[in-house]
Scaffold this active site. Structure first.
Site, PDB file in Angstrom:
ATOM      1  N   PHE A 129      29.456 -11.146 -17.952  1.00 39.12           N
ATOM      2  CA  PHE A 129      29.317  -9.738 -18.308  1.00 39.12           C
ATOM      3  C   PHE A 129      28.133  -9.174 -17.536  1.00 39.12           C
ATOM      4  CE2 PHE A 129      27.697  -6.102 -20.634  1.00 39.12           C
ATOM      5  CZ  PHE A 129      28.861  -5.357 -20.796  1.00 39.12           C
ATOM      6  N   ASP A 214      21.529 -12.695 -13.293  1.00 37.73           N
ATOM      7  CA  ASP A 214      21.547 -11.587 -14.253  1.00 37.73           C
ATOM      8  C   ASP A 214      20.846 -12.081 -15.514  1.00 37.73           C
ATOM      9  OD1 ASP A 214      22.073  -9.769 -16.257  1.00 37.73           O
ATOM     10  OD2 ASP A 214      24.155  -9.426 -15.687  1.00 37.73           O
ATOM     11  N   LYS A 243      17.473  -4.983 -21.329  1.00 38.29           N
ATOM     12  CA  LYS A 243      17.394  -5.271 -22.765  1.00 38.29           C
ATOM     13  C   LYS A 243      15.957  -5.446 -23.279  1.00 38.29           C
ATOM     14  CE  LYS A 243      22.121  -6.370 -23.759  1.00 38.29           C
ATOM     15  NZ  LYS A 243      23.047  -6.734 -22.712  1.00 38.29           N
TER      16      LYS A 243
HETATM   17  C1  LIG Z   1      23.916  -6.114 -21.763  1.00 36.76           C
HETATM   18  C2  LIG Z   1      24.103  -6.757 -20.448  1.00 36.76           C
HETATM   19  C3  LIG Z   1      24.303  -6.005 -19.280  1.00 36.76           C
HETATM   20  C4  LIG Z   1      24.461  -4.501 -19.301  1.00 36.76           C
HETATM   21  O1  LIG Z   1      23.322  -3.860 -19.753  1.00 36.76           O
HETATM   22  P1  LIG Z   1      23.402  -2.287 -20.141  1.00 36.76           P
HETATM   23  O2  LIG Z   1      21.980  -1.946 -20.456  1.00 36.76           O
HETATM   24  O3  LIG Z   1      24.310  -2.176 -21.306  1.00 36.76           O
HETATM   25  O4  LIG Z   1      23.921  -1.583 -18.963  1.00 36.76           O
HETATM   26  C5  LIG Z   1      24.395  -6.671 -18.081  1.00 36.76           C
HETATM   27  N1  LIG Z   1      24.298  -8.009 -18.016  1.00 36.76           N
HETATM   28  C6  LIG Z   1      24.107  -8.767 -19.106  1.00 36.76           C
HETATM   29  C7  LIG Z   1      23.976 -10.245 -18.965  1.00 36.76           C
HETATM   30  C8  LIG Z   1      24.016  -8.171 -20.363  1.00 36.76           C
HETATM   31  O5  LIG Z   1      23.851  -8.933 -21.446  1.00 36.76           O
END
Ligand SMILES: *Cc1c(COP(=O)(O)O)cnc(C)c1O
Length: 402
Positions: A129, A214, A243
């Protein structure tokens, strides 16, 4: 009354008025133990005095100037992040998806700047994701997020996680980078083994690819290190974080080595809001705490103890919980009952947890959670599992009696 909001979320019928530490309080004064932390965002819990002070002090001075001017608090936060990581440079954005967009563009531009604009494809991993923009849904590769939104953005190839044969086949003359979460969050708390991360690094070096991590969910202390990849001894070339980094204020960052960022010259990328003084003030305040003495060691120790307690719960409720996953305070329970039912039952018991893919519930408490809060959460999880177990076994018992 119907809502005026676009119905893209199936929201729980509950609203909170205030928060304190790991607790959220409704208008009627009902208290909920928050083991979701706004999806790993409220790293320092709710209404942390140091963050409130940083935000309100900055709010009285200056909110926004744009990136047409120098932003000293951003220079400072960038310097601190660079000093604490593999990186040499930082680009501030407002979200995880935007931080990933910067990472993706940077990886493509790196090769273009090196005379290979044809190397633009990025290999990602099943269960990934990376966000909800058009490029990041293509990177994540999940049909449920891609379907119906027109042609999938080109340039993303996906392989099963841990399948190195498939990966080597997928690497071609157009490949620019590999992109991976050290622990898949939304995908179901799947930990990528450190040996796999080391093999990915070696493959990148062998083929001249950039390694993008990521760390939007795993970063900023969540696993007991500032960033989760540190556990593996592997360093990426580019990393996204968001986050937890703003503790609840919208903030994302793309960090990179000077080499990886070689194509990102003046004018190649931008953002109106990214790196604004409010976000920078809060980001610095978050780092004050997370980089403070003993903070990360405490997260690690607390995470280990919580994981042991969860393993005991799994042993006593095998019909409900089948597996405990994750690291630090990023833990998951793989369930034998629907995770949405578990989340709802836990909420009935005033404990907030978050569903993830692969029928997992995620426990993502604020990193400042107390030992007492952790014990309380375990007791509430125990009660939730006991209730679901009884509901699951009830029909069988009736059947046996009949
Ligand atoms: C939440 C998340 C995203 C996206 O972040 P947003 O602030 O919602 O755009 C991308 N990568 C990972 C691993 C995430 O957990």
């Amino acid at each position: 009354m119907t809502s005026a909001l676009l119905p893209t979320y199936a929201r729980a019928p509950i609203a909170f008025e205030r928060g304190e530490g790991a607790w959220l309080v409704t208008r009627d004064g009902e208290r909920y133990l928050d083991f979701g932390a706004g999806i790993a965002v409220n790293a320092l819990g709710h209404a942390h005095p140091h963050l409130v002070e940083a935000l309100t002090t900055q709010a009285q001075k200056l909110w926004h100037t744009s990136n047409l001017f120098e932003i000293p608090e951003g220079e400072r936060l960038g310097r601190r992040l660079v000093d604490a990581t593999f990186a040499d440079v930082a680009f501030f954005a407002n979200s995880g998806a935007e931080a990933n967009e910067a990472a993706i563009k940077m990886a493509r531009k790196y090769h273009a700047a090196g005379g290979h604009p044809e190397r633009f494809r990025i290999i990602t991993f099943e269960g990934a994701f990376h966000g909800r923009t058009l490029a990041t849904i293509a990177a994540g590769g999940q049909a449920k997020y891609i379907d119906g939104f027109g042609p999938k953005v080109d340039g993303f190839d996906q392989v099963p996680t841990g399948d190195f044969d498939a990966l080597e086949v997928a690497i071609g003359p157009e490949t620019a980078a590999l992109m991976i979460e050290p622990i898949q969050g939304e995908g179901g708390l799947r930990v990528i083994p450190h040996t796999d991360l080391r093999r990915l690094r070696a493959l990148c070096d062998q083929h001249g690819l950039l390694l993008i991590m990521d760390e939007v969910q795993t970063g900023v202390g969540r696993t007991g290190r500032l960033f989760a990849h540190e556990w593996s001894g592997v360093t990426p070339d580019i990393m996204s974080a968001a986050k937890g980094i703003g503790g609840g204020f919208p903030l994302g960052v793309c960090l990179a080595t000077t080499e990886a960022a070689r194509g990102m010259t003046a004018g190649t990328h931008g953002t109106t809001f990214g790196g604004n003084p409010l976000a920078m003030a809060v980001g610095n305040a978050v780092l004050d705490v997370v980089l403070g003495n003993g903070f990360l060691a405490r997260v690690e120790a607390l995470g280990l103890r919580l994981k042991q307690s969860l393993a005991a719960l799994r042993d006593s409720h095998p019909d409900v919980i089948t597996e405990v996953r994750g690291e630090g305070l990023m833990l998951g329970l793989k369930l034998a009952v629907p995770n949405t039912e578990f989340v709802a039952a836990a909420r009935d018991g005033h404990l907030l947890v978050i569903p993830a893919g692969d029928n997992v519930v995620r426990l993502l408490p604020p990193l400042i959670v107390t030992d007492v809060d952790v014990a309380e959460a375990v007791a509430r999880l125990d009660a939730t599992a006991t209730r679901l177990e009884a509901e699951k076994l009830a029909p069988k018992r009736q059947g046996a009696a009949a």
